[in-house]
Design a protein around this motif. Structure first.
Motif, PDB file in Angstrom:
ATOM      1  N   SER A 129     -81.241 -36.058  18.186  1.00 48.84           N
ATOM      2  CA  SER A 129     -80.725 -34.672  18.368  1.00 48.84           C
ATOM      3  C   SER A 129     -79.886 -34.081  19.542  1.00 48.84           C
ATOM      4  O   SER A 129     -78.981 -33.338  19.242  1.00 48.84           O
ATOM      5  CB  SER A 129     -81.783 -33.664  17.782  1.00 48.84           C
ATOM      6  OG  SER A 129     -82.864 -33.616  19.175  1.00 48.84           O
ATOM      7  N   TRP A 130     -80.287 -34.567  20.608  1.00 50.99           N
ATOM      8  CA  TRP A 130     -79.634 -34.223  21.935  1.00 50.99           C
ATOM      9  C   TRP A 130     -78.250 -34.467  21.915  1.00 50.99           C
ATOM     10  O   TRP A 130     -77.194 -34.406  22.709  1.00 50.99           O
ATOM     11  CB  TRP A 130     -80.065 -34.882  23.096  1.00 50.99           C
ATOM     12  CG  TRP A 130     -80.507 -36.285  22.935  1.00 50.99           C
ATOM     13  CD1 TRP A 130     -81.504 -37.003  22.648  1.00 50.99           C
ATOM     14  CD2 TRP A 130     -79.605 -37.289  23.287  1.00 50.99           C
ATOM     15  NE1 TRP A 130     -81.395 -38.452  22.748  1.00 50.99           N
ATOM     16  CE2 TRP A 130     -80.309 -38.712  23.045  1.00 50.99           C
ATOM     17  CE3 TRP A 130     -78.407 -37.490  23.634  1.00 50.99           C
ATOM     18  CZ2 TRP A 130     -79.609 -40.061  23.277  1.00 50.99           C
ATOM     19  CZ3 TRP A 130     -77.474 -38.833  23.776  1.00 50.99           C
ATOM     20  CH2 TRP A 130     -78.224 -39.822  23.735  1.00 50.99           C
ATOM     21  N   ALA A 275     -78.001 -27.003  19.217  1.00 53.46           N
ATOM     22  CA  ALA A 275     -78.800 -28.067  20.192  1.00 53.46           C
ATOM     23  C   ALA A 275     -79.815 -27.535  20.930  1.00 53.46           C
ATOM     24  O   ALA A 275     -81.012 -27.559  20.721  1.00 53.46           O
ATOM     25  CB  ALA A 275     -77.830 -28.952  21.154  1.00 53.46           C
ATOM     26  N   LEU A 276     -79.491 -26.169  21.548  1.00 53.43           N
ATOM     27  CA  LEU A 276     -80.549 -25.243  21.979  1.00 53.43           C
ATOM     28  C   LEU A 276     -81.674 -25.070  20.991  1.00 53.43           C
ATOM     29  O   LEU A 276     -82.743 -24.908  21.342  1.00 53.43           O
ATOM     30  CB  LEU A 276     -79.993 -24.034  22.690  1.00 53.43           C
ATOM     31  CG  LEU A 276     -79.229 -24.649  24.095  1.00 53.43           C
ATOM     32  CD1 LEU A 276     -78.446 -23.215  24.450  1.00 53.43           C
ATOM     33  CD2 LEU A 276     -79.988 -25.063  25.135  1.00 53.43           C
ATOM     34  N   HIS A 277     -81.305 -24.546  19.884  1.00 49.89           N
ATOM     35  CA  HIS A 277     -82.264 -23.952  18.782  1.00 49.89           C
ATOM     36  C   HIS A 277     -83.042 -25.223  18.302  1.00 49.89           C
ATOM     37  O   HIS A 277     -84.285 -25.011  18.204  1.00 49.89           O
ATOM     38  CB  HIS A 277     -81.382 -23.614  17.520  1.00 49.89           C
ATOM     39  CG  HIS A 277     -82.290 -23.085  16.549  1.00 49.89           C
ATOM     40  ND1 HIS A 277     -82.942 -21.810  16.499  1.00 49.89           N
ATOM     41  CD2 HIS A 277     -82.634 -23.588  15.275  1.00 49.89           C
ATOM     42  CE1 HIS A 277     -83.604 -21.670  15.486  1.00 49.89           C
ATOM     43  NE2 HIS A 277     -83.544 -22.691  14.800  1.00 49.89           N
ATOM     44  N   GLU A 278     -82.646 -26.459  18.383  1.00 52.10           N
ATOM     45  CA  GLU A 278     -83.313 -27.532  17.946  1.00 52.10           C
ATOM     46  C   GLU A 278     -84.357 -28.176  19.130  1.00 52.10           C
ATOM     47  O   GLU A 278     -85.308 -28.685  18.783  1.00 52.10           O
ATOM     48  CB  GLU A 278     -82.449 -28.507  17.791  1.00 52.10           C
ATOM     49  CG  GLU A 278     -81.606 -28.610  16.518  1.00 52.10           C
ATOM     50  CD  GLU A 278     -82.246 -28.871  15.204  1.00 52.10           C
ATOM     51  OE1 GLU A 278     -83.163 -29.760  14.991  1.00 52.10           O
ATOM     52  OE2 GLU A 278     -82.193 -27.970  14.410  1.00 52.10           O
ATOM     53  N   HIS A 282     -84.707 -20.017  21.893  1.00 51.99           N
ATOM     54  CA  HIS A 282     -84.554 -18.969  20.931  1.00 51.99           C
ATOM     55  C   HIS A 282     -83.152 -18.536  21.224  1.00 51.99           C
ATOM     56  O   HIS A 282     -82.903 -17.568  22.193  1.00 51.99           O
ATOM     57  CB  HIS A 282     -85.473 -17.835  21.083  1.00 51.99           C
ATOM     58  CG  HIS A 282     -86.855 -18.240  20.586  1.00 51.99           C
ATOM     59  ND1 HIS A 282     -87.312 -18.509  19.399  1.00 51.99           N
ATOM     60  CD2 HIS A 282     -88.271 -18.414  21.349  1.00 51.99           C
ATOM     61  CE1 HIS A 282     -88.407 -18.901  18.968  1.00 51.99           C
ATOM     62  NE2 HIS A 282     -89.080 -18.924  20.271  1.00 51.99           N
ATOM     63  N   VAL A 283     -82.049 -18.949  20.653  1.00 50.74           N
ATOM     64  CA  VAL A 283     -80.738 -18.522  20.588  1.00 50.74           C
ATOM     65  C   VAL A 283     -80.142 -18.057  19.372  1.00 50.74           C
ATOM     66  O   VAL A 283     -80.576 -18.820  18.379  1.00 50.74           O
ATOM     67  CB  VAL A 283     -79.972 -19.398  21.527  1.00 50.74           C
ATOM     68  CG1 VAL A 283     -80.374 -19.614  23.111  1.00 50.74           C
ATOM     69  CG2 VAL A 283     -79.841 -20.799  20.664  1.00 50.74           C
ATOM     70  N   PRO A 284     -78.956 -17.373  19.230  1.00 50.79           N
ATOM     71  CA  PRO A 284     -78.511 -16.849  17.952  1.00 50.79           C
ATOM     72  C   PRO A 284     -77.774 -18.336  17.590  1.00 50.79           C
ATOM     73  O   PRO A 284     -77.003 -19.133  18.124  1.00 50.79           O
ATOM     74  CB  PRO A 284     -77.849 -15.944  17.960  1.00 50.79           C
ATOM     75  CG  PRO A 284     -77.534 -15.833  19.756  1.00 50.79           C
ATOM     76  CD  PRO A 284     -78.621 -16.170  20.384  1.00 50.79           C
ATOM     77  N   GLU A 285     -77.956 -18.441  16.247  1.00 55.14           N
ATOM     78  CA  GLU A 285     -76.714 -19.591  15.636  1.00 55.14           C
ATOM     79  C   GLU A 285     -75.906 -18.680  14.794  1.00 55.14           C
ATOM     80  O   GLU A 285     -75.848 -17.865  14.285  1.00 55.14           O
ATOM     81  CB  GLU A 285     -77.827 -20.455  14.800  1.00 55.14           C
ATOM     82  CG  GLU A 285     -78.826 -21.471  15.334  1.00 55.14           C
ATOM     83  CD  GLU A 285     -78.921 -22.720  14.642  1.00 55.14           C
ATOM     84  OE1 GLU A 285     -78.365 -23.535  14.713  1.00 55.14           O
ATOM     85  OE2 GLU A 285     -80.193 -22.648  13.991  1.00 55.14           O
ATOM     86  N   ILE A 286     -74.839 -19.481  14.895  1.00 53.94           N
ATOM     87  CA  ILE A 286     -73.515 -19.213  14.092  1.00 53.94           C
ATOM     88  C   ILE A 286     -73.504 -19.632  12.802  1.00 53.94           C
ATOM     89  O   ILE A 286     -73.508 -20.709  12.390  1.00 53.94           O
ATOM     90  CB  ILE A 286     -72.078 -19.398  14.885  1.00 53.94           C
ATOM     91  CG1 ILE A 286     -72.089 -19.260  16.248  1.00 53.94           C
ATOM     92  CG2 ILE A 286     -70.795 -19.118  14.314  1.00 53.94           C
ATOM     93  CD1 ILE A 286     -71.136 -19.653  17.101  1.00 53.94           C
TER      94      ILE A 286
END
Length: 339
Positions: A129-130, A275-278, A282-286
């Motif tokens: 996933s990275w 990637a940060l979300h995975e 906790h970041v917003p996804e588009i």
């Protein structure tokens, strides 16, 4: 989206049938008219739209949205490819009546190569996933490079053959002129390639470089290999007709590189956020609808500003010439291309 092996087989057979029809209709070398190119461009776009609507009715809205976002992105990136195709055709002095055959086979080669890229990309993403961080960073870097190229001083365009192409030419040899649609012929008992074969290889292998940014870009919109493949297939299969339809307008799209850089940069940021979300951050996804709106908006604005800038340039050059005849306007976005 759950895709069975049966659906994969039917899809490939269906696409193969469409390609066969396209080949059968254009089997006789001829100069492609604007009417013919326009008609078939509309046909391919309508088929892509119907396929996207089919995903909506028989799949789900997310799959349909991802397909349309991917198709529009790949289509816009493929327009940038046409700049290089124009250079290749000029480099090898391809007769106008053979250009449609060159593009058809070249696009088929590109489609096979992209299928390999997509399969490899899907396998890597499924295991690591990275890799989204790498894809995202690469797209942002590519966006920056596009802006740098667009802002650099324009010079005479030049196409340089890659090492693979040069080695193939050296191994087989190349005939000194075109021989209709023949790809190989015998000269003094030795089998050699015709210039037509060389051009087809140039078109097909050139697309490998473009796939390096277009494949990560569409994986930033969807991780479904089925949607990635079909969006690429529909975008590429209409490329031949698009070449003849807007070939004369390419030089007027003076802001295309800026628009593509915004799109690639936007998708790069989207990939990094994903990637940060995975990773548990906790970041917003588009969302896909927002992505689709941004992509379409950027393309519309880029086209409008390009045509306005091109018109002003034409008027300025006409005024400077003093004879009322506008000089050739617009320059290619690429200074040189090496593949």
């Amino acid at each position: 989206m759950d895709v069975s092996m049966t659906l994969w087989v039917l899809t490939i057979l269906g696409l193969s049938a469409l390609i066969a029809i396209d080949f059968f209709i254009g089997r006789k070398p001829h100069d492609v008219s604007i009417k013919e190119a326009g008609t078939w461009s509309v046909v391919w776009i309508v088929l892509a739209a119907l396929f996207g609507l089919g995903l909506l009715f028989f799949g789900n809205s997310q799959a349909s949205g991802e397909f349309f976002a991917g198709f529009i992105t790949e289509k816009s990136l493929s327009v940038d490819n046409l700049f290089v195709f124009v250079l290749i055709m000029a480099k090898f002095s391809v007769p106008s009546h053979l250009q449609q055959r060159v593009l058809l086979i070249g696009v088929l080669i590109a489609l096979v190569l992209r299928a390999i890229f997509i399969a490899a990309g899907a396998a890597i993403i499924a295991s690591f996933s990275w890799v989204f961080y790498i894809f995202g960073a690469f797209l942002i870097y590519t966006a920056w490079k596009l802006i740098q190229e667009a802002r650099s001083d324009d010079e005479e365009d030049e196409f340089e053959e890659n090492r693979l192409l040069k080695s193939v030419e050296k191994k087989f040899g190349v005939a000194d002129k075109y021989h209709g649609t023949k790809l190989f012929l015998k000269v003094n008992g030795k089998r050699v390639m015709t210039p037509l074969m060389v051009v087809m290889l140039a078109i097909g292998t050139t697309d490998v470089l473009f796939a390096l940014d277009s494949i990560p870009a569409i994986f930033g919109l969807t991780q479904d290999p089925y949607i990635v493949f079909t969006a690429n297939a529909f975008a590429l299969m209409g490329l031949r007709q698009l070449y003849f339809l807007i070939g004369g307008l390419l030089k007027k799209l003076v802001h295309l590189s800026y628009g593509l850089s915004v799109i690639l940069g936007f998708i790069g940021v989207k990939l990094v956020l994903h990637a940060l979300h995975e990773s548990g951050v906790h970041v917003p996804e588009i969302s896909i609808p927002f992505s689709l709106a941004v992509i379409c908006g950027v393309l519309v604005i880029t086209t409008i500003t390009s045509l306005i800038a091109s018109k002003k340039q034409t008027e300025r050059e006409a005024a400077e010439s003093g004879d009322g005849k506008p000089a050739a306007s617009g320059k290619s976005e690429k200074d040189s291309v090496e593949v």
